[in-house]
Design a protein around this motif. Structure first.
Motif, PDB file in Angstrom:
ATOM      1  N   ASP A  36      16.568  15.302   3.228  1.00  0.00           N
ATOM      2  CA  ASP A  36      17.753  14.870   2.486  1.00  0.00           C
ATOM      3  C   ASP A  36      17.295  14.199   1.193  1.00  0.00           C
ATOM      4  O   ASP A  36      16.220  14.495   0.679  1.00  0.00           O
ATOM      5  CB  ASP A  36      18.651  13.973   3.369  1.00  0.00           C
ATOM      6  CG  ASP A  36      17.913  12.775   3.940  1.00  0.00           C
ATOM      7  OD1 ASP A  36      16.896  12.359   3.344  1.00  0.00           O
ATOM      8  OD2 ASP A  36      18.347  12.265   4.989  1.00  0.00           O
ATOM      9  N   GLN A  81      13.654   6.421   5.418  1.00  0.00           N
ATOM     10  CA  GLN A  81      14.611   5.644   6.194  1.00  0.00           C
ATOM     11  C   GLN A  81      13.907   4.693   7.156  1.00  0.00           C
ATOM     12  O   GLN A  81      12.955   5.102   7.838  1.00  0.00           O
ATOM     13  CB  GLN A  81      15.516   6.601   6.976  1.00  0.00           C
ATOM     14  CG  GLN A  81      16.392   5.938   8.000  1.00  0.00           C
ATOM     15  CD  GLN A  81      17.429   5.011   7.390  1.00  0.00           C
ATOM     16  OE1 GLN A  81      17.970   5.280   6.320  1.00  0.00           O
ATOM     17  NE2 GLN A  81      17.710   3.906   8.069  1.00  0.00           N
ATOM     18  N   LEU A 112      13.497   3.542  10.406  1.00  0.00           N
ATOM     19  CA  LEU A 112      13.915   4.206  11.649  1.00  0.00           C
ATOM     20  C   LEU A 112      14.434   3.202  12.670  1.00  0.00           C
ATOM     21  O   LEU A 112      15.216   3.566  13.553  1.00  0.00           O
ATOM     22  CB  LEU A 112      12.764   5.048  12.202  1.00  0.00           C
ATOM     23  CG  LEU A 112      12.377   6.232  11.280  1.00  0.00           C
ATOM     24  CD1 LEU A 112      11.146   6.957  11.813  1.00  0.00           C
ATOM     25  CD2 LEU A 112      13.541   7.219  11.108  1.00  0.00           C
ATOM     26  N   ALA A 119      12.681  10.336   2.945  1.00  0.00           N
ATOM     27  CA  ALA A 119      13.541   9.996   1.813  1.00  0.00           C
ATOM     28  C   ALA A 119      12.744   9.343   0.690  1.00  0.00           C
ATOM     29  O   ALA A 119      13.120   9.448  -0.486  1.00  0.00           O
ATOM     30  CB  ALA A 119      14.662   9.070   2.274  1.00  0.00           C
ATOM     31  N   ARG A 138       0.804  -1.233   0.000  1.00  0.00           N
ATOM     32  CA  ARG A 138       0.000   0.000   0.000  1.00  0.00           C
ATOM     33  C   ARG A 138       0.830   1.273   0.000  1.00  0.00           C
ATOM     34  O   ARG A 138       0.273   2.377  -0.031  1.00  0.00           O
ATOM     35  CB  ARG A 138      -0.963  -0.003   1.187  1.00  0.00           C
ATOM     36  CG  ARG A 138      -0.309   0.163   2.550  1.00  0.00           C
ATOM     37  CD  ARG A 138      -1.373   0.181   3.637  1.00  0.00           C
ATOM     38  NE  ARG A 138      -0.811   0.202   4.972  1.00  0.00           N
ATOM     39  CZ  ARG A 138      -0.538   1.306   5.663  1.00  0.00           C
ATOM     40  NH1 ARG A 138      -0.769   2.495   5.145  1.00  0.00           N
ATOM     41  NH2 ARG A 138      -0.034   1.217   6.885  1.00  0.00           N
ATOM     42  N   ALA A 173       8.386   4.647   2.869  1.00  0.00           N
ATOM     43  CA  ALA A 173       8.270   5.472   4.091  1.00  0.00           C
ATOM     44  C   ALA A 173       9.610   6.070   4.502  1.00  0.00           C
ATOM     45  O   ALA A 173       9.772   6.473   5.657  1.00  0.00           O
ATOM     46  CB  ALA A 173       7.673   4.650   5.220  1.00  0.00           C
TER      47      ALA A 173
HETATM   48  C1  LHQ Z   1       8.217   2.037   9.545  1.00  0.00           C
HETATM   49  C2  LHQ Z   1       8.534   3.236   8.907  1.00  0.00           C
HETATM   50  C3  LHQ Z   1       9.868   3.689   8.901  1.00  0.00           C
HETATM   51  C4  LHQ Z   1      10.400   1.779  10.133  1.00  0.00           C
HETATM   52  C5  LHQ Z   1       6.427   2.919   8.679  1.00  0.00           C
HETATM   53  N1  LHQ Z   1      10.779   2.918   9.532  1.00  0.00           N
HETATM   54  N2  LHQ Z   1       9.150   1.312  10.150  1.00  0.00           N
HETATM   55  C6  LHQ Z   1      18.155   9.708   6.736  1.00  0.00           C
HETATM   56  C7  LHQ Z   1      19.266   9.328   7.543  1.00  0.00           C
HETATM   57  C8  LHQ Z   1      19.181   8.743   8.799  1.00  0.00           C
HETATM   58  C9  LHQ Z   1      18.173   8.696   9.610  1.00  0.00           C
HETATM   59  C10 LHQ Z   1      16.892   9.059   9.375  1.00  0.00           C
HETATM   60  O1  LHQ Z   1      16.346   9.372   8.152  1.00  0.00           O
HETATM   61  C11 LHQ Z   1      16.850   9.712   7.017  1.00  0.00           C
HETATM   62  C12 LHQ Z   1      15.925  10.115   5.960  1.00  0.00           C
HETATM   63  C13 LHQ Z   1      14.453   9.915   6.251  1.00  0.00           C
HETATM   64  O2  LHQ Z   1      13.800   9.297   5.467  1.00  0.00           O
HETATM   65  S1  LHQ Z   1      13.809  10.631   7.637  1.00  0.00           S
HETATM   66  C14 LHQ Z   1      12.099  10.198   7.543  1.00  0.00           C
HETATM   67  C15 LHQ Z   1      11.850   8.769   7.941  1.00  0.00           C
HETATM   68  N3  LHQ Z   1      10.472   8.416   7.741  1.00  0.00           N
HETATM   69  C16 LHQ Z   1       9.495   8.809   8.551  1.00  0.00           C
HETATM   70  O3  LHQ Z   1       9.692   9.513   9.519  1.00  0.00           O
HETATM   71  C17 LHQ Z   1       8.126   8.269   8.259  1.00  0.00           C
HETATM   72  C18 LHQ Z   1       7.692   7.325   9.348  1.00  0.00           C
HETATM   73  N4  LHQ Z   1       6.403   6.737   9.009  1.00  0.00           N
HETATM   74  C19 LHQ Z   1       5.243   7.399   9.155  1.00  0.00           C
HETATM   75  O4  LHQ Z   1       5.167   8.536   9.546  1.00  0.00           O
HETATM   76  C20 LHQ Z   1       4.010   6.627   8.825  1.00  0.00           C
HETATM   77  O5  LHQ Z   1       4.297   5.258   8.858  1.00  0.00           O
HETATM   78  C21 LHQ Z   1       3.435   6.987   7.430  1.00  0.00           C
HETATM   79  C22 LHQ Z   1       2.859   8.416   7.482  1.00  0.00           C
HETATM   80  C23 LHQ Z   1       4.493   6.878   6.342  1.00  0.00           C
HETATM   81  C24 LHQ Z   1       2.296   6.012   7.100  1.00  0.00           C
HETATM   82  O6  LHQ Z   1       1.371   5.969   8.180  1.00  0.00           O
HETATM   83  P1  LHQ Z   1       0.314   4.778   8.276  1.00  0.00           P
HETATM   84  O7  LHQ Z   1      -0.326   4.587   6.956  1.00  0.00           O
HETATM   85  O8  LHQ Z   1      -0.566   5.091   9.450  1.00  0.00           O
HETATM   86  O9  LHQ Z   1       1.152   3.444   8.558  1.00  0.00           O
HETATM   87  P2  LHQ Z   1       1.865   3.002   9.926  1.00  0.00           P
HETATM   88  O10 LHQ Z   1       2.514   4.146  10.590  1.00  0.00           O
HETATM   89  O11 LHQ Z   1       0.892   2.189  10.735  1.00  0.00           O
HETATM   90  O12 LHQ Z   1       3.032   2.030   9.378  1.00  0.00           O
HETATM   91  C25 LHQ Z   1       2.817   0.647   9.048  1.00  0.00           C
HETATM   92  C26 LHQ Z   1       4.000  -0.137   9.584  1.00  0.00           C
HETATM   93  O13 LHQ Z   1       5.190   0.322   8.924  1.00  0.00           O
HETATM   94  C27 LHQ Z   1       4.213   0.118  11.080  1.00  0.00           C
HETATM   95  O14 LHQ Z   1       4.707  -1.067  11.634  1.00  0.00           O
HETATM   96  P3  LHQ Z   1       3.726  -2.020  12.522  1.00  0.00           P
HETATM   97  O15 LHQ Z   1       4.614  -3.115  13.025  1.00  0.00           O
HETATM   98  O16 LHQ Z   1       3.138  -1.163  13.585  1.00  0.00           O
HETATM   99  O17 LHQ Z   1       2.678  -2.523  11.551  1.00  0.00           O
HETATM  100  C28 LHQ Z   1       5.301   1.157  11.101  1.00  0.00           C
HETATM  101  O18 LHQ Z   1       6.070   1.141  12.269  1.00  0.00           O
HETATM  102  C29 LHQ Z   1       6.134   0.739   9.905  1.00  0.00           C
HETATM  103  N5  LHQ Z   1       6.897   1.868   9.375  1.00  0.00           N
HETATM  104  N6  LHQ Z   1       7.396   3.771   8.380  1.00  0.00           N
HETATM  105  N7  LHQ Z   1      10.253   4.820   8.294  1.00  0.00           N
END
Ligand code: LHQ
Length: 267
Positions: A149, A70, A72, A118, A64, A68
């Motif tokens: 980034d 990096q 985390l 990213a 879907r 998302a």
């Molecule tokens: C995840 C992630 C994720 C792990 C969803 N990681 N598990 C560069 C260098 C070094 C460090 C840091 O970053 C960077 C560059 C970057 O990209 S920084 C930005 C990193 N990304 C985010 O902050 C986005 C984090 N995710 C979200 O905010 C939400 O998941 C979004 C808005 C993308 C989607 O929300 P929903 O549709 O409500 O889905 P969800 O949050 O329930 O996620 C589904 C699963 O995926 C969930 O796991 P679970 O075990 O509970 O089913 C999340 O933990 C996992 N997931 N993004 N980036």
């Protein structure tokens, strides 16, 4: 036409009808990036660049989400010291963006769902961005105290202007596919169920076109960001010399004069 596939752990890679289809494939975490996944993606883009059977690249996500950003859990492990963040940026994202910009074949992003952090800026690095109606783009970095980034601070202000880029980056709002289209980020929006087939159709179409000229067009567009008009005009003359020496130029002109469809070969 035969289909070839290469085995990777975290991405899919299939070549069919001139198109390399790359699928980010960690759907349980919305295709979040780990270092191994980024290495695989960089390898897949190299493979696509080197393979003469590939004339267009399609990048999409499994499940879907598009991506998302990096992973985390990898960036901030709970039970081990966090790796230096700049190493992740330099090894994971910078070479990936440069590979997408450098491959002299059209790269189409089919953004099938959320593209965050990213993941959003990865889509922006591609040449043509198609999106499903459910797709959203989030500059999620602000929510976790980081700066954008993956080239976002370079591409987004050029695409939509510095103030809109700043607002998206500081507010971290979800941009819908239709709003992204209105801003000129997305080329076309499709009903969710039609995105992938429409993207494949577009990619197959491009793969039959004068793809050598597309590669040179991409080189010119890349250079335009830093060139004066004079320098860009000269570059156009040089690249036009290369395009003018291709089979496809001869074929295109002959086909026009003979009132028939051209048979381009990408050389
Ligand atoms: C995840 C992630 C994720 C792990 C969803 N990681 N598990 C560069 C260098 C070094 C460090 C840091 O970053 C960077 C560059 C970057 O990209 S920084 C930005 C990193 N990304 C985010 O902050 C986005 C984090 N995710 C979200 O905010 C939400 O998941 C979004 C808005 C993308 C989607 O929300 P929903 O549709 O409500 O889905 P969800 O949050 O329930 O996620 C589904 C699963 O995926 C969930 O796991 P679970 O075990 O509970 O089913 C999340 O933990 C996992 N997931 N993004 N980036």
């Amino acid at each position: 036409m035969p289909t070839t596939a290469r085995r990777f752990e975290s991405i899919g890679y299939v070549v069919h009808e001139g198109v390399a289809e790359i699928t980010l494939d960690r759907p349980k975490v919305l295709n979040a990036f780990t270092r191994p996944m980024a290495r695989e993606l960089q390898q897949a883009i190299r493979d696509a660049a080197d393979d003469p059977a590939v004339r267009a690249v399609l990048l999409t996500g499994a499940g879907r989400a598009f991506c998302a950003g990096q992973d985390l859990a990898e960036a901030a492990p709970q039970d081990a010291p966090a790796p230096p963040i700049e190493d992740i940026v330099r090894e994971t994202y910078n070479p990936t963006v440069l590979a997408i910009r450098a491959i002299e074949k059209p790269v189409i992003a089919a953004v099938n769902g959320v593209a965050a952090g990213a993941g959003a800026n990865l889509a922006l690095a591609c040449d043509i961005i198609l999106a499903a109606e459910r797709a959203t783009f989030i500059q999620a970095f602000a929510k976790i105290g980081l700066i954008p980034d993956t080239g976002g601070t370079w591409t987004l202000p050029r695409l939509i202007g510095i103030h809109r880029a700043a607002a998206l980056m500081m507010l971290g709002d979800r941009l819908t596919a239709t709003d992204a289209q209105a801003m000129g980020i997305v080329w076309r929006v499709y009903p969710d169920a039609q995105l992938l087939e429409s993207a494949r159709e577009l990619a197959r179409h491009l793969a039959k076109e004068p793809t050598r000229a597309f590669g040179l067009t991409k080189r010119a567009l890349n250079a335009s960001a830093n060139n004066t008009l004079e320098a860009q005009l000269e570059l156009e003359a040089q690249l036009q010399a290369e395009a003018g020496a291709t089979h496809d130029f001869t074929e295109g002109v002959q086909a026009f004069l003979q009132k028939r469809a051209p048979a381009f070969q990408g050389r």
